[in-house]
Design a protein around this motif. Structure first.
Motif, PDB file in Angstrom:
ATOM      1  N   PRO A 242       0.804  -1.247   0.000  1.00 44.62           N
ATOM      2  CA  PRO A 242       0.000   0.000   0.000  1.00 44.62           C
ATOM      3  C   PRO A 242       0.825   1.280   0.000  1.00 44.62           C
ATOM      4  O   PRO A 242       0.500   2.228  -0.724  1.00 44.62           O
ATOM      5  N   ALA A 243       1.890   1.336   0.802  1.00 47.56           N
ATOM      6  CA  ALA A 243       2.668   2.580   0.882  1.00 47.56           C
ATOM      7  C   ALA A 243       3.285   2.941  -0.458  1.00 47.56           C
ATOM      8  O   ALA A 243       3.315   4.113  -0.854  1.00 47.56           O
ATOM      9  N   ARG A 244       3.764   1.937  -1.172  1.00 45.65           N
ATOM     10  CA  ARG A 244       4.395   2.224  -2.464  1.00 45.65           C
ATOM     11  C   ARG A 244       3.362   2.639  -3.509  1.00 45.65           C
ATOM     12  O   ARG A 244       3.635   3.494  -4.349  1.00 45.65           O
ATOM     13  N   ARG A 245       2.201   2.041  -3.449  1.00 48.93           N
ATOM     14  CA  ARG A 245       1.139   2.448  -4.382  1.00 48.93           C
ATOM     15  C   ARG A 245       0.744   3.898  -4.122  1.00 48.93           C
ATOM     16  O   ARG A 245       0.510   4.685  -5.053  1.00 48.93           O
ATOM     17  N   LEU A 246       0.688   4.295  -2.852  1.00 53.90           N
ATOM     18  CA  LEU A 246       0.349   5.673  -2.499  1.00 53.90           C
ATOM     19  C   LEU A 246       1.429   6.638  -2.982  1.00 53.90           C
ATOM     20  O   LEU A 246       1.131   7.718  -3.503  1.00 53.90           O
TER      21      LEU A 246
ATOM     22  N   LEU B   8      13.606  10.201  -8.568  1.00 58.96           N
ATOM     23  CA  LEU B   8      12.391  10.362  -7.771  1.00 58.96           C
ATOM     24  C   LEU B   8      12.629  10.020  -6.306  1.00 58.96           C
ATOM     25  O   LEU B   8      12.041  10.646  -5.411  1.00 58.96           O
ATOM     26  N   SER B   9      13.492   9.047  -6.032  1.00 55.46           N
ATOM     27  CA  SER B   9      13.835   8.739  -4.644  1.00 55.46           C
ATOM     28  C   SER B   9      14.502   9.945  -3.983  1.00 55.46           C
ATOM     29  O   SER B   9      14.191  10.308  -2.843  1.00 55.46           O
TER      30      SER B   9
ATOM     31  N   ALA C 106      12.602   5.504  -0.976  1.00 55.42           N
ATOM     32  CA  ALA C 106      13.902   5.194  -1.558  1.00 55.42           C
ATOM     33  C   ALA C 106      13.917   3.839  -2.262  1.00 55.42           C
ATOM     34  O   ALA C 106      14.729   3.618  -3.163  1.00 55.42           O
ATOM     35  N   SER C 107      13.024   2.938  -1.868  1.00 55.96           N
ATOM     36  CA  SER C 107      13.004   1.596  -2.474  1.00 55.96           C
ATOM     37  C   SER C 107      11.766   1.354  -3.324  1.00 55.96           C
ATOM     38  O   SER C 107      11.430   0.211  -3.630  1.00 55.96           O
ATOM     39  N   THR C 108      11.104   2.428  -3.708  1.00 57.54           N
ATOM     40  CA  THR C 108       9.898   2.305  -4.527  1.00 57.54           C
ATOM     41  C   THR C 108      10.238   2.358  -6.012  1.00 57.54           C
ATOM     42  O   THR C 108      11.025   3.200  -6.443  1.00 57.54           O
ATOM     43  N   ASP C 109       9.628   1.454  -6.776  1.00 61.91           N
ATOM     44  CA  ASP C 109       9.718   1.514  -8.236  1.00 61.91           C
ATOM     45  C   ASP C 109       8.528   2.340  -8.718  1.00 61.91           C
ATOM     46  O   ASP C 109       7.396   1.875  -8.702  1.00 61.91           O
ATOM     47  N   TYR C 110       8.803   3.556  -9.142  1.00 62.73           N
ATOM     48  CA  TYR C 110       7.732   4.481  -9.519  1.00 62.73           C
ATOM     49  C   TYR C 110       7.149   4.162 -10.897  1.00 62.73           C
ATOM     50  O   TYR C 110       6.184   4.797 -11.311  1.00 62.73           O
ATOM     51  N   THR C 111       7.711   3.177 -11.576  1.00 65.55           N
ATOM     52  CA  THR C 111       7.228   2.812 -12.916  1.00 65.55           C
ATOM     53  C   THR C 111       6.481   1.477 -12.907  1.00 65.55           C
ATOM     54  O   THR C 111       6.164   0.944 -13.965  1.00 65.55           O
TER      55      THR C 111
END
Length: 355
Positions: free
Chosen positions: A133-137, A250-251, A295-300
């Motif tokens: 959920p946090a990464r989707r947000l 983005l990170s 920092a560890s989120t893949d925004y794509t």
């Protein structure tokens, strides 16, 4: 009794009146006229007070009255992270424009869901889950950067390489068909065939003869196939590198945005802050956790989104060819040749500074 603070409407009216007076002086007086210079300074001071007043009440810019550059600079200064700045805070480290940062700071973004997720204990395996959920947000928040020049450039490069990947793959399939036809012609018969089940469950009829025999009979065609296959892999590699550049940028961007956003939240009136946070108190600990997740989120990772990227990979029917030593040798030659003439995939853009 202390005089009541002026309202937003009163401050706006006063700024408008002062701007009209200044415009009259600008038309009549020379640039170095003392009265005009004093009016310029007074107007700027009043504009700064009005900008700070709006920011501290969660109001956005008022571009019809207030110079956007003054508003952005006041916002940037008021959003100094202070106690919310962690070890990852590095202002200006991201190649995204400062205007993108201030635009996102000036647009109130509800973060109740994000705060709830980072505050509560969660399954430790979600550390590795890009759809947690946090990464989707965070990806939804990052959508606001889609018009940033650096992000636009990355997405344009990715789209170009994805098109190259698809076109090169079509070329590989075409060359494979040419090789099959030529091989059958030289042998005077079709290859022995067998059935093979693909990864998606379908059955494919394939030639059972060893590829080494085909390559030995048609060495030039085989090498041409390897060159085309190298183009497919190169396009895929370039997509991966550009996605990596975008994610890193983005990170870094969120490592600055989140502490500054928290610093602005605590300045807001309690009622407005509650609407954005759901009553969860923004703390340095929560800011640090949010930055760590960013920092560890893949925004794509969600292709249907503006920043989403379709994953590309070699089809199962081609993967065995990509493991052949003869192919790797051709691929290394192609890569070395391309490297000598290649331009940088993504050009780092310097962040705009106030004039």
């Amino acid at each position: 009794m202390a005089k009541d603070q002026p309202t937003t409407s009163e401050m706006r009216a006063e700024l408008l009146a002062e701007r009209k007076q200044l415009n009259r002086l600008r038309r009549k007086a020379e640039p170095d006229d003392p009265e005009r210079n004093q009016a310029e300074e007074q107007y700027k001071e009043r504009a700064v007070r009005y900008a700070r007043h709006r920011i501290e009440r969660g109001a956005g810019p008022d571009s019809s009255v207030l110079d956007p550059a003054i508003f952005r600079e006041c916002l940037y200064q008021l959003a100094k992270p202070g106690r919310f700045a962690g070890a990852d805070y590095a202002p200006g480290s991201s190649p995204l424009a400062r205007e993108t940062l201030t635009e996102m700071l000036s647009t109130p973004h509800p973060i109740e869901d994000l705060l709830s997720v980072v505050r509560d204990r969660s399954d430790p395996w979600q550390v590795f889950d890009q759809h947690a959920p946090a990464r989707r947000l965070l990806r939804r928040w990052a959508e606001q950067t889609a018009e940033d020049p650096f992000v636009e450039e990355c997405l344009a490069q990715i789209a170009k390489y994805a098109d190259q990947f698809d076109r090169s793959l079509v070329n590989v399939d075409g060359r494979l068909d040419d090789i099959r036809t030529a091989y059958e012609r030289t042998r005077g018969r079709a290859d022995r065939t067998c059935a093979r089940r693909l990864d998606d469950g379908r059955i494919e009829i394939v030639a059972a003869d060893d590829w080494a025999a085909v390559a030995a009979d048609l060495p030039e065609m085989a090498e041409g196939l390897y060159t085309r296959l190298a183009s497919v892999e190169q396009a895929g590699d370039r997509i991966g590198r550009t996605v990596g550049s975008l994610n890193q940028a983005l990170s870094q961007f969120f490592a600055e945005l989140i502490p500054r956003y928290f610093a602005l939240l605590v300045r807001l009136p309690a009622e407005q802050r509650k609407k954005l946070t759901g009553g969860i108190r923004p703390t340095p600990t929560l800011a640090g956790k949010a930055v760590a997740i960013a920092a560890s989120t893949d925004y794509t990772a969600e292709p249907e989104m503006q920043l989403g990227v379709r994953q590309v990979r070699l089809p199962a029917r081609i993967e065995p060819l990509a493991r052949l030593p003869a192919y790797r040798k051709v691929r290394d030659t192609v890569i070395d040749r391309e490297a000598k003439h290649a331009s940088t995939v993504v050009v780092r853009r310097h962040r705009s500074e106030p004039g």
